[in-house]
Design a protein around this motif. Structure first.
Motif, PDB file in Angstrom:
ATOM      1  N   PHE A 260       3.576   6.206 -49.382  1.00  0.00           N
ATOM      2  CA  PHE A 260       3.526   6.853 -48.067  1.00  0.00           C
ATOM      3  C   PHE A 260       4.736   7.741 -47.784  1.00  0.00           C
ATOM      4  CE2 PHE A 260       1.606   2.567 -47.833  1.00  0.00           C
ATOM      5  CZ  PHE A 260       0.289   2.934 -47.626  1.00  0.00           C
ATOM      6  N   PHE A 261       5.508   8.119 -48.807  1.00  0.00           N
ATOM      7  CA  PHE A 261       6.727   8.886 -48.579  1.00  0.00           C
ATOM      8  C   PHE A 261       6.503  10.163 -47.772  1.00  0.00           C
ATOM      9  CE2 PHE A 261       9.129   7.109 -52.507  1.00  0.00           C
ATOM     10  CZ  PHE A 261       9.655   6.086 -51.730  1.00  0.00           C
ATOM     11  N   ASP A 262       5.322  10.772 -47.885  1.00  0.00           N
ATOM     12  CA  ASP A 262       5.053  12.024 -47.176  1.00  0.00           C
ATOM     13  C   ASP A 262       4.152  11.810 -45.961  1.00  0.00           C
ATOM     14  OD1 ASP A 262       2.769  11.356 -48.558  1.00  0.00           O
ATOM     15  OD2 ASP A 262       2.327  13.392 -49.233  1.00  0.00           O
ATOM     16  N   LYS A 263       4.050  10.570 -45.482  1.00  0.00           N
ATOM     17  CA  LYS A 263       3.091  10.249 -44.418  1.00  0.00           C
ATOM     18  C   LYS A 263       3.757   9.538 -43.244  1.00  0.00           C
ATOM     19  CE  LYS A 263      -0.859   9.862 -47.556  1.00  0.00           C
ATOM     20  NZ  LYS A 263      -0.129  10.396 -48.728  1.00  0.00           N
ATOM     21  N   LYS A 264       2.977   9.434 -42.167  1.00  0.00           N
ATOM     22  CA  LYS A 264       3.340   8.633 -41.001  1.00  0.00           C
ATOM     23  C   LYS A 264       2.273   7.564 -40.834  1.00  0.00           C
ATOM     24  CE  LYS A 264       3.216  10.532 -36.830  1.00  0.00           C
ATOM     25  NZ  LYS A 264       3.620  11.274 -35.608  1.00  0.00           N
ATOM     26  N   ILE A 265       2.681   6.308 -40.638  1.00  0.00           N
ATOM     27  CA  ILE A 265       1.727   5.206 -40.581  1.00  0.00           C
ATOM     28  C   ILE A 265       1.966   4.349 -39.344  1.00  0.00           C
ATOM     29  CG2 ILE A 265       1.524   5.137 -43.102  1.00  0.00           C
ATOM     30  CD1 ILE A 265       3.328   2.657 -43.057  1.00  0.00           C
ATOM     31  N   ILE A 266       0.961   3.528 -39.013  1.00  0.00           N
ATOM     32  CA  ILE A 266       1.061   2.590 -37.896  1.00  0.00           C
ATOM     33  C   ILE A 266       0.638   1.208 -38.369  1.00  0.00           C
ATOM     34  CG2 ILE A 266       0.022   1.907 -35.698  1.00  0.00           C
ATOM     35  CD1 ILE A 266      -0.054   4.762 -34.843  1.00  0.00           C
ATOM     36  N   LEU A 267       1.431   0.192 -38.021  1.00  0.00           N
ATOM     37  CA  LEU A 267       1.105  -1.197 -38.307  1.00  0.00           C
ATOM     38  C   LEU A 267       0.802  -1.890 -36.987  1.00  0.00           C
ATOM     39  CD1 LEU A 267       4.212  -2.034 -40.558  1.00  0.00           C
ATOM     40  CD2 LEU A 267       2.166  -0.756 -41.200  1.00  0.00           C
ATOM     41  N   ASP A 268      -0.442  -2.297 -36.797  1.00  0.00           N
ATOM     42  CA  ASP A 268      -0.829  -3.042 -35.604  1.00  0.00           C
ATOM     43  C   ASP A 268      -0.667  -4.528 -35.933  1.00  0.00           C
ATOM     44  OD1 ASP A 268      -1.969  -4.278 -33.442  1.00  0.00           O
ATOM     45  OD2 ASP A 268      -3.871  -3.197 -33.536  1.00  0.00           O
ATOM     46  N   LEU A 269       0.399  -5.128 -35.432  1.00  0.00           N
ATOM     47  CA  LEU A 269       0.753  -6.501 -35.786  1.00  0.00           C
ATOM     48  C   LEU A 269       0.528  -7.467 -34.627  1.00  0.00           C
ATOM     49  CD1 LEU A 269       4.108  -5.676 -37.620  1.00  0.00           C
ATOM     50  CD2 LEU A 269       1.814  -5.880 -38.611  1.00  0.00           C
ATOM     51  N   ARG A 270      -0.437  -7.145 -33.744  1.00  0.00           N
ATOM     52  CA  ARG A 270      -0.637  -7.971 -32.554  1.00  0.00           C
ATOM     53  C   ARG A 270      -1.517  -9.187 -32.805  1.00  0.00           C
ATOM     54  NH1 ARG A 270      -3.013  -3.610 -28.645  1.00  0.00           N
ATOM     55  NH2 ARG A 270      -3.975  -3.008 -30.646  1.00  0.00           N
ATOM     56  N   ASN A 271      -2.415  -9.119 -33.780  1.00  0.00           N
ATOM     57  CA  ASN A 271      -3.359 -10.203 -34.014  1.00  0.00           C
ATOM     58  C   ASN A 271      -3.456 -10.477 -35.509  1.00  0.00           C
ATOM     59  OD1 ASN A 271      -4.462 -10.295 -31.156  1.00  0.00           O
ATOM     60  ND2 ASN A 271      -4.951  -8.180 -31.723  1.00  0.00           N
ATOM     61  N   LYS A 272      -4.076 -11.610 -35.867  1.00  0.00           N
ATOM     62  CA  LYS A 272      -4.247 -11.930 -37.279  1.00  0.00           C
ATOM     63  C   LYS A 272      -5.162 -10.916 -37.965  1.00  0.00           C
ATOM     64  CE  LYS A 272      -3.272 -16.880 -37.152  1.00  0.00           C
ATOM     65  NZ  LYS A 272      -3.769 -18.242 -37.455  1.00  0.00           N
ATOM     66  N   ARG A 273      -6.256 -10.526 -37.271  1.00  0.00           N
ATOM     67  CA  ARG A 273      -7.121  -9.461 -37.780  1.00  0.00           C
ATOM     68  C   ARG A 273      -6.736  -8.187 -37.065  1.00  0.00           C
ATOM     69  NH1 ARG A 273     -11.171 -10.534 -41.090  1.00  0.00           N
ATOM     70  NH2 ARG A 273     -11.783 -12.687 -41.450  1.00  0.00           N
ATOM     71  N   THR A 274      -6.311  -7.190 -37.818  1.00  0.00           N
ATOM     72  CA  THR A 274      -5.689  -6.054 -37.182  1.00  0.00           C
ATOM     73  C   THR A 274      -5.969  -4.786 -37.999  1.00  0.00           C
ATOM     74  OG1 THR A 274      -3.570  -5.230 -36.368  1.00  0.00           O
ATOM     75  CG2 THR A 274      -3.510  -6.538 -38.368  1.00  0.00           C
ATOM     76  N   TRP A 275      -5.135  -3.746 -37.797  1.00  0.00           N
ATOM     77  CA  TRP A 275      -5.363  -2.445 -38.400  1.00  0.00           C
ATOM     78  C   TRP A 275      -4.095  -1.895 -39.015  1.00  0.00           C
ATOM     79  CZ3 TRP A 275     -10.305  -0.774 -38.638  1.00  0.00           C
ATOM     80  CH2 TRP A 275     -11.221  -1.322 -37.736  1.00  0.00           C
ATOM     81  N   PHE A 276      -4.298  -1.100 -40.061  1.00  0.00           N
ATOM     82  CA  PHE A 276      -3.249  -0.299 -40.663  1.00  0.00           C
ATOM     83  C   PHE A 276      -3.698   1.148 -40.502  1.00  0.00           C
ATOM     84  CE2 PHE A 276      -1.402   1.993 -44.232  1.00  0.00           C
ATOM     85  CZ  PHE A 276      -0.100   1.511 -44.292  1.00  0.00           C
ATOM     86  N   GLY A 277      -2.870   2.011 -39.938  1.00  0.00           N
ATOM     87  CA  GLY A 277      -3.270   3.394 -39.665  1.00  0.00           C
ATOM     88  C   GLY A 277      -2.433   4.397 -40.431  1.00  0.00           C
ATOM     89  N   ILE A 278      -3.099   5.439 -40.939  1.00  0.00           N
ATOM     90  CA  ILE A 278      -2.437   6.541 -41.632  1.00  0.00           C
ATOM     91  C   ILE A 278      -2.752   7.824 -40.900  1.00  0.00           C
ATOM     92  CG2 ILE A 278      -2.169   7.765 -43.824  1.00  0.00           C
ATOM     93  CD1 ILE A 278      -3.376   5.286 -45.200  1.00  0.00           C
ATOM     94  N   PHE A 279      -1.749   8.551 -40.448  1.00  0.00           N
ATOM     95  CA  PHE A 279      -1.987   9.796 -39.742  1.00  0.00           C
ATOM     96  C   PHE A 279      -2.619  10.822 -40.675  1.00  0.00           C
ATOM     97  CE2 PHE A 279       0.661   7.877 -36.637  1.00  0.00           C
ATOM     98  CZ  PHE A 279       0.419   8.541 -35.435  1.00  0.00           C
ATOM     99  N   LYS A 280      -3.622  11.524 -40.161  1.00  0.00           N
ATOM    100  CA  LYS A 280      -4.342  12.518 -40.953  1.00  0.00           C
ATOM    101  C   LYS A 280      -3.479  13.740 -41.209  1.00  0.00           C
ATOM    102  CE  LYS A 280      -8.685  11.051 -38.804  1.00  0.00           C
ATOM    103  NZ  LYS A 280      -9.802  11.451 -37.923  1.00  0.00           N
TER     104      LYS A 280
END
Length: 280
Positions: A260-280
Motif C-alpha cells: 500500500f505504499f502508494d495508497k491511502k487506506i482505512i481500518l474500521d476497528l469498531r467491531n469483530k466483523r468489520t471493513w478494510f478500505g482502499i481509496f480509489k
C-alpha cells in the motif's frame, strides 16, 4: 508535526509518521510516530501486527515515570496516558518486554487502536482517527474489503487466482513485505523451491533476532475485494519456515505495508466483523 482537517462540524485528528531505514539499507522498514506517554515525548513504532502496545525494558518505563506491576503469567505491565499527535488514546496498558537497543522505545499495538476508525495515508505519511460521520463521507471514494478482528489482529478477506479465501492479517510492523507466509505455502504460490539464485533476500530484525526472508513473484495475482494486485512478491522466513503454522492462532500469513505504499487506506476497528478500505 500535527494537523487537523475539517469535515463539516467534525475534526479529523491526525499525526505524521516517519519511515525508518533498516540495517541493510532497506527504506520504509518501519513506521515511527512521536508519542506522548505521561506527558513525555517518545518515539514508538506503529505496529498493527503486535497484539498489545509494548515498551522495550523496565528502564523505558522508569524514564517515563511509570510503575511496573507483575500480572499472572509473568507479564510485566505499566499503565500510562498515551497520545499520538492529537489522537488521544487515554490510559493504556503497556507490556514490558526485553529487547536489544533500538531506535524506538516500543511499539503501538492493535489493542490500543481497537474501537476506532484509523486512516493511513502512506504518500502523505499521516495517520488519522475518523469519526463515524467522516467514515461515511469517505464510503463512495473507497473500495471496501470485508475483514474481521480475531486474536487482536485484523484479518482481510483475500483470494489468490480465484482460490479459496486466505487467512491473512494486516501488519504495519512487516513494512517491507507485501505478503509474508510459510515456506510450504510460498512454494505453492510461487512454484519455486526456495534455493533459486534469482530469489530476493531481505535481512532484518524479527522481534529480537536477525532473520533472512526469501522472496519471489507470485504465479498470478492477489484479489482484495474488487481490487486485483498483480506483480506481487511473496516472502518466507528462512530461519522460521513454519512461523505462521506455529502461532497460537489460525493464520496463513500477513499483508505488510509494501502492498500500500502508494495508497491511502482505512481500518474500521469498531467491531469483530468489520471493513478494510482502499481509496480509489
Amino acid at each position: 508535526m500535527l494537523s487537523t482537517l475539517s469535515v463539516g462540524q467534525q475534526d479529523i485528528r491526525c499525526a505524521s509518521f516517519q519511515w525508518v531505514t533498516d540495517t541493510d539499507g532497506g527504506e520504509k522498514a518501519a513506521m515511527v510516530v512521536s508519542a506522548v506517554i505521561n506527558g513525555k515525548a517518545v518515539a514508538m513504532q506503529f505496529d498493527t501486527g503486535s497484539d498489545v502496545s509494548v515498551l522495550y525494558g523496565q528502564q523505558q518505563a522508569a524514564s517515563l515515570g511509570l510503575a511496573v506491576v507483575e500480572r499472572p503469567g509473568d507479564r510485566m505491565i505499566a499503565e500510562g496516558h498515551l497520545a499520538i499527535g492529537e489522537m488521544d488514546f487515554l490510559r493504556q496498558a503497556l507490556h514490558i518486554v526485553d529487547y536489544p537497543p533500538a531506535q524506538v522505545a516500543g511499539r503501538i499495538g492493535m489493542r490500543t487502536l481497537l474501537g476506532n476508525i484509523v486512516q493511513i495515508d502512506y504518500p502523505s505519511q499521516q495517520i488519522c482517527l475518523l469519526s463515524k460521520a467522516q467514515y461515511h463521507l469517505s464510503r463512495n471514494r473507497i473500495r471496501q474489503v470485508q475483514a474481521h478482528i480475531r486474536s487482536s489482529k485484523l484479518f482481510i478477506n483475500t483470494e489468490f487466482n480465484g482460490n479459496q479465501e486466505q487467512q491473512l492479517f494486516f501488519d504495519t510492523g512487516a513494512s517491507l513485505y507485501a505478503l509474508l507466509t510459510d515456506k510450504p505455502h510460498w512454494q505453492q504460490l510461487t512454484g519455486r523451491q526456495g534455493n533459486e539464485k534469482s530469489n530476493l533476500t531481505i535481512e532484518g530484525w524479527a522481534n529480537d533476532q536477525v532473520v533472512t526472508t526469501i522472496g519471489a513473484p507470485l504465479k498470478g495475482g492477489l484479489l482484495l475485494g474488487g481490487l486485483e494486485v498483480e506483480s506481487l512478491h511473496a516472502h518466507y522466513i528462512r530461519e522460521r519456515p513454519n512461523y505462521f503454522a506455529n502461532l497460537p492462532l489460525e493464520a496463513d500469513g500477513l499483508l505488510g505495508n509494501a502492498l500500500f505504499f502508494d495508497k491511502k487506506i482505512i481500518l474500521d476497528l469498531r467491531n469483530k466483523r468489520t471493513w478494510f478500505g482502499i481509496f480509489k
